[in-house]
Design a protein around this motif. Structure first.
Motif, PDB file in Angstrom:
ATOM      1  N   MET A   1       0.872  -1.177   0.000  1.00 48.80           N
ATOM      2  CA  MET A   1       0.000   0.000   0.000  1.00 48.80           C
ATOM      3  C   MET A   1       0.908   1.225   0.000  1.00 48.80           C
ATOM      4  SD  MET A   1      -2.950   1.152   2.706  1.00 48.80           S
ATOM      5  CE  MET A   1      -3.899  -0.351   2.457  1.00 48.80           C
ATOM      6  N   SER A   2       0.792   2.020  -1.032  1.00 52.69           N
ATOM      7  CA  SER A   2       1.605   3.230  -1.143  1.00 52.69           C
ATOM      8  C   SER A   2       1.024   4.340  -0.279  1.00 52.69           C
ATOM      9  CB  SER A   2       1.663   3.696  -2.598  1.00 52.69           C
ATOM     10  OG  SER A   2       2.175   2.697  -3.443  1.00 52.69           O
ATOM     11  N   ARG A   3       1.863   5.292   0.061  1.00 52.90           N
ATOM     12  CA  ARG A   3       1.390   6.472   0.802  1.00 52.90           C
ATOM     13  C   ARG A   3       0.356   7.204  -0.037  1.00 52.90           C
ATOM     14  NH1 ARG A   3       4.426   7.168   5.234  1.00 52.90           N
ATOM     15  NH2 ARG A   3       6.498   6.222   5.247  1.00 52.90           N
ATOM     16  N   GLY A   4      -0.765   7.567   0.606  1.00 53.09           N
ATOM     17  CA  GLY A   4      -1.828   8.239  -0.117  1.00 53.09           C
ATOM     18  C   GLY A   4      -2.821   7.297  -0.752  1.00 53.09           C
ATOM     19  N   SER A   5      -2.550   5.999  -0.661  1.00 49.59           N
ATOM     20  CA  SER A   5      -3.454   5.010  -1.234  1.00 49.59           C
ATOM     21  C   SER A   5      -4.244   4.319  -0.119  1.00 49.59           C
ATOM     22  CB  SER A   5      -2.669   3.988  -2.027  1.00 49.59           C
ATOM     23  OG  SER A   5      -3.507   2.957  -2.511  1.00 49.59           O
ATOM     24  N   SER A   6      -5.331   3.636  -0.507  1.00 51.47           N
ATOM     25  CA  SER A   6      -6.132   2.913   0.473  1.00 51.47           C
ATOM     26  C   SER A   6      -6.277   1.439   0.108  1.00 51.47           C
ATOM     27  CB  SER A   6      -7.526   3.546   0.593  1.00 51.47           C
ATOM     28  OG  SER A   6      -8.164   3.540  -0.674  1.00 51.47           O
ATOM     29  N   TYR A   7      -5.464   0.985  -0.840  1.00 51.08           N
ATOM     30  CA  TYR A   7      -5.555  -0.412  -1.236  1.00 51.08           C
ATOM     31  C   TYR A   7      -4.152  -0.934  -1.552  1.00 51.08           C
ATOM     32  CZ  TYR A   7      -5.311   1.807  -5.839  1.00 51.08           C
ATOM     33  OH  TYR A   7      -4.937   2.577  -6.919  1.00 51.08           O
ATOM     34  N   TYR A   8      -4.037  -2.263  -1.529  1.00 52.44           N
ATOM     35  CA  TYR A   8      -2.774  -2.904  -1.833  1.00 52.44           C
ATOM     36  C   TYR A   8      -2.661  -3.170  -3.333  1.00 52.44           C
ATOM     37  CZ  TYR A   8      -2.008  -3.814   3.135  1.00 52.44           C
ATOM     38  OH  TYR A   8      -1.804  -3.678   4.477  1.00 52.44           O
TER      39      TYR A   8
END
Length: 121
Positions: A100-107
């Motif tokens: 999960m990247s920074r700023g994201s909400s999913y893998y």
């Protein structure tokens, strides 16, 4: 940008050992499962071993008792210790991670570039 960089492949004699490493870098918030796959010439890519963030591990039957997967969450790195290597272990080994990247909400699933392992006398 998220990257997975593998290292540690090479040429080894039958019965020998190698240790593969795969380090994740970039704007990473969290990493769930990490694992190793391999692909031999003319064959499909197959799972070798996987490890989740909580530590649960699974191995393909063909490496049980010979390979060991581990991870260092602080270093965002997964390892594959390969012992008692056989010629049939020859393949390109790929690292995979659900990140999960920074700023994201999913893998998302990421792959490394692959590292060649050759087992031959």
């Amino acid at each position: 940008q998220v990257q997975l960089v593998e290292s540690g492949g090479g040429l080894v004699q039958p019965g020998g050992s190698l240790r593969l490493s795969c380090a994740a870098s970039g704007c990473i918030l969290t990493i769930n499962a990490m694992g190793w796959y391999r692909q031999a010439p003319g064959k499909a890519r197959e799972l070798v071993a996987g490890i989740r963030s909580v530590g649960s591990i699974n191995y393909a039957d063909f490496v049980k008792g010979r390979f060991a997967i581990s991870r260092d969450n602080a270093k965002k790195t997964v390892y594959l210790q390969m012992n008692s290597l056989k010629p049939e272990d020859t393949a390109v080994y790929y690292c995979n991670a659900d990140i999960m990247s920074r700023g994201s909400s999913y893998y998302e699933s990421y792959w490394g570039q692959g590292t060649q392992v050759t087992v031959s006398s």
